[in-house]
Write a protein that holds these residues in place. Structure first.
Motif, short mmCIF file in Angstrom:
data_model
loop_
_atom_site.label_atom_id
_atom_site.label_comp_id
_atom_site.label_asym_id
_atom_site.label_seq_id
_atom_site.Cartn_x
_atom_site.Cartn_y
_atom_site.Cartn_z
N GLY A 73 17.83 -15.22 -57.38
CA GLY A 73 18.37 -16.06 -58.73
C GLY A 73 16.43 -15.91 -59.28
N VAL A 74 15.44 -15.62 -58.63
CA VAL A 74 13.92 -15.70 -58.60
C VAL A 74 13.49 -13.61 -59.25
CG1 VAL A 74 13.79 -18.53 -58.67
CG2 VAL A 74 12.84 -16.96 -57.10
N SER A 75 12.67 -13.64 -59.46
CA SER A 75 11.72 -12.54 -59.35
C SER A 75 10.91 -12.87 -57.99
CB SER A 75 10.59 -12.11 -60.74
OG SER A 75 9.82 -13.09 -60.57
N PRO A 76 10.59 -11.16 -57.46
CA PRO A 76 10.19 -11.35 -55.96
C PRO A 76 8.55 -11.84 -56.12
CG PRO A 76 11.20 -9.21 -56.21
CD PRO A 76 11.49 -9.79 -57.98
N THR A 77 7.91 -11.74 -57.01
CA THR A 77 6.65 -12.75 -57.64
C THR A 77 6.33 -14.07 -57.49
OG1 THR A 77 5.88 -10.50 -58.76
CG2 THR A 77 5.12 -12.33 -59.26
N THR A 78 7.95 -14.73 -58.65
CA THR A 78 7.73 -15.84 -58.71
C THR A 78 8.28 -17.12 -57.02
OG1 THR A 78 8.77 -16.09 -60.60
CG2 THR A 78 9.64 -17.78 -59.20
N TYR A 79 9.06 -15.91 -56.30
CA TYR A 79 9.53 -16.45 -55.06
C TYR A 79 8.27 -16.31 -54.41
CZ TYR A 79 11.71 -16.16 -50.23
OH TYR A 79 11.62 -16.87 -49.39
N ARG A 80 7.44 -15.53 -53.91
CA ARG A 80 6.35 -15.51 -53.47
C ARG A 80 5.30 -16.71 -54.14
NH1 ARG A 80 2.70 -10.54 -52.76
NH2 ARG A 80 4.10 -10.23 -50.58
N GLN A 81 5.26 -16.75 -55.24
CA GLN A 81 4.69 -18.39 -55.37
C GLN A 81 4.41 -19.19 -55.29
OE1 GLN A 81 4.51 -17.08 -59.45
NE2 GLN A 81 3.21 -15.71 -59.73
N ARG A 82 6.44 -19.50 -55.40
CA ARG A 82 7.12 -20.52 -55.05
C ARG A 82 6.48 -20.82 -53.46
NH1 ARG A 82 12.46 -21.28 -59.18
NH2 ARG A 82 10.89 -21.04 -60.91
N LEU A 120 8.83 -10.65 -46.04
CA LEU A 120 7.38 -9.90 -45.98
C LEU A 120 6.78 -10.52 -47.24
CD1 LEU A 120 8.36 -6.13 -45.70
CD2 LEU A 120 7.61 -7.50 -44.75
N LEU A 121 7.44 -11.35 -48.43
CA LEU A 121 7.23 -11.90 -49.64
C LEU A 121 6.36 -13.51 -48.77
CD1 LEU A 121 9.39 -10.94 -51.96
CD2 LEU A 121 7.15 -10.60 -52.03
N ARG A 122 6.81 -14.25 -48.14
CA ARG A 122 6.55 -14.81 -47.52
C ARG A 122 5.52 -14.88 -46.76
NH1 ARG A 122 12.09 -16.25 -46.36
NH2 ARG A 122 12.28 -15.75 -43.89
N ARG A 123 5.03 -13.94 -45.42
CA ARG A 123 4.64 -14.16 -44.60
C ARG A 123 3.58 -12.61 -44.46
NH1 ARG A 123 5.39 -17.72 -42.23
NH2 ARG A 123 8.13 -18.90 -41.61
N SER A 126 12.40 -21.94 -37.89
CA SER A 126 13.01 -20.38 -38.47
C SER A 126 14.43 -20.14 -38.43
CB SER A 126 12.46 -19.24 -37.95
OG SER A 126 12.53 -19.61 -36.48
N CYS A 127 15.07 -20.52 -37.38
CA CYS A 127 16.52 -20.65 -37.49
C CYS A 127 17.20 -20.92 -38.51
CB CYS A 127 16.67 -20.54 -36.57
SG CYS A 127 17.14 -22.66 -35.60
N PHE A 128 16.76 -22.51 -39.09
CA PHE A 128 16.95 -22.52 -40.05
C PHE A 128 16.96 -22.55 -41.11
CE2 PHE A 128 16.97 -26.76 -36.83
CZ PHE A 128 18.33 -26.66 -36.72
N VAL A 129 15.68 -21.75 -41.40
CA VAL A 129 15.12 -21.20 -42.38
C VAL A 129 15.70 -20.53 -43.06
CG1 VAL A 129 12.79 -20.13 -43.34
CG2 VAL A 129 13.24 -22.16 -42.41
N MET A 130 16.22 -19.42 -41.75
CA MET A 130 16.36 -18.29 -41.71
C MET A 130 17.84 -18.33 -42.17
SD MET A 130 14.40 -15.85 -41.49
CE MET A 130 15.77 -13.98 -41.25
N ALA A 131 18.96 -19.52 -42.04
CA ALA A 131 19.76 -19.71 -41.88
C ALA A 131 20.55 -20.02 -43.31
CB ALA A 131 20.75 -20.97 -41.60
N TRP A 132 19.34 -20.95 -44.29
CA TRP A 132 19.66 -21.26 -45.79
C TRP A 132 19.41 -20.63 -46.48
CZ3 TRP A 132 21.01 -24.95 -48.34
CH2 TRP A 132 20.97 -25.74 -49.25
N THR A 133 17.72 -19.55 -46.28
CA THR A 133 17.79 -18.79 -46.79
C THR A 133 18.17 -17.62 -46.91
OG1 THR A 133 15.84 -17.88 -45.33
CG2 THR A 133 14.92 -19.23 -47.61
N ARG A 134 19.12 -17.28 -46.35
CA ARG A 134 20.09 -16.04 -46.25
C ARG A 134 20.69 -15.87 -47.77
NH1 ARG A 134 22.98 -13.13 -42.13
NH2 ARG A 134 23.56 -11.25 -43.25
N PRO A 135 20.41 -14.94 -48.26
CA PRO A 135 21.08 -13.95 -49.87
C PRO A 135 22.32 -14.79 -49.97
CG PRO A 135 19.36 -12.61 -49.10
CD PRO A 135 19.78 -13.69 -48.02
N SER A 136 22.89 -14.78 -50.61
CA SER A 136 24.09 -14.90 -50.46
C SER A 136 25.35 -12.79 -50.93
CB SER A 136 24.72 -15.62 -52.38
OG SER A 136 27.32 -14.94 -51.82
#
Length: 140
Positions: free
Chosen positions: A102-111, A70-73, A120-130
């Protein structure tokens, strides 16, 4: 694998699927354990042993995954995203998000963490939180 273990795993998967579907709703251990047809203590122990994290942490991570999307889109405020994904406190949301990502929601959105033109399948796999509560790269 014994029949009893298979049956327990199926029941745990039902409870995990319920968390995936209703992540934004208030979910408690009692209702999840009843879905799995086991006691609350047994549910927590077995879920942790099977999936490598407590039910509470799994639910937090699912909520944060959705918040990341939601923050990205969307242009929704961080507070609106917080409430939409099932957190009742902005402070808890921000702390949990920062712990996992590892970063705040605001920083995540700004970056703008997502690189354009990546499937999108690669993005989801890579950005999935640990599932271990550590961000992939806290130096970003």
């Amino acid at each position: 694998m014994s029949r009893e273990v298979e049956q327990t795993n199926r029941r745990l998967l039902r409870a995990r699927d319920a968390m995936d579907r209703a992540y934004a709703e208030p979910l408690d251990i009692r209702s999840l354990a009843s879905i799995a047809h086991v006691s609350e203590a047994h549910f927590i122990r077995t879920f942790s042993a099977t999936f490598g994290e407590t039910p509470h942490r799994y639910l937090q991570r699912r909520r944060v995954e959705r918040a990341m999307f939601l923050l990205r889109r969307t242009e929704k405020s961080v507070t609106d995203v917080c409430m939409e994904v099932g957190f009742s406190s902005l402070g808890t949301f921000s702390r949990t998000f920062s712990d996992i990502v590892g970063v705040s929601p605001t920083t995540y959105r700004q970056r703008g963490e997502v690189i354009p033109y990546v499937p999108s399948c690669f993005v989801m796999a890579w950005t999935r939180p640990s599932s271990f509560g550590e961000a992939r790269d806290k130096t970003r």
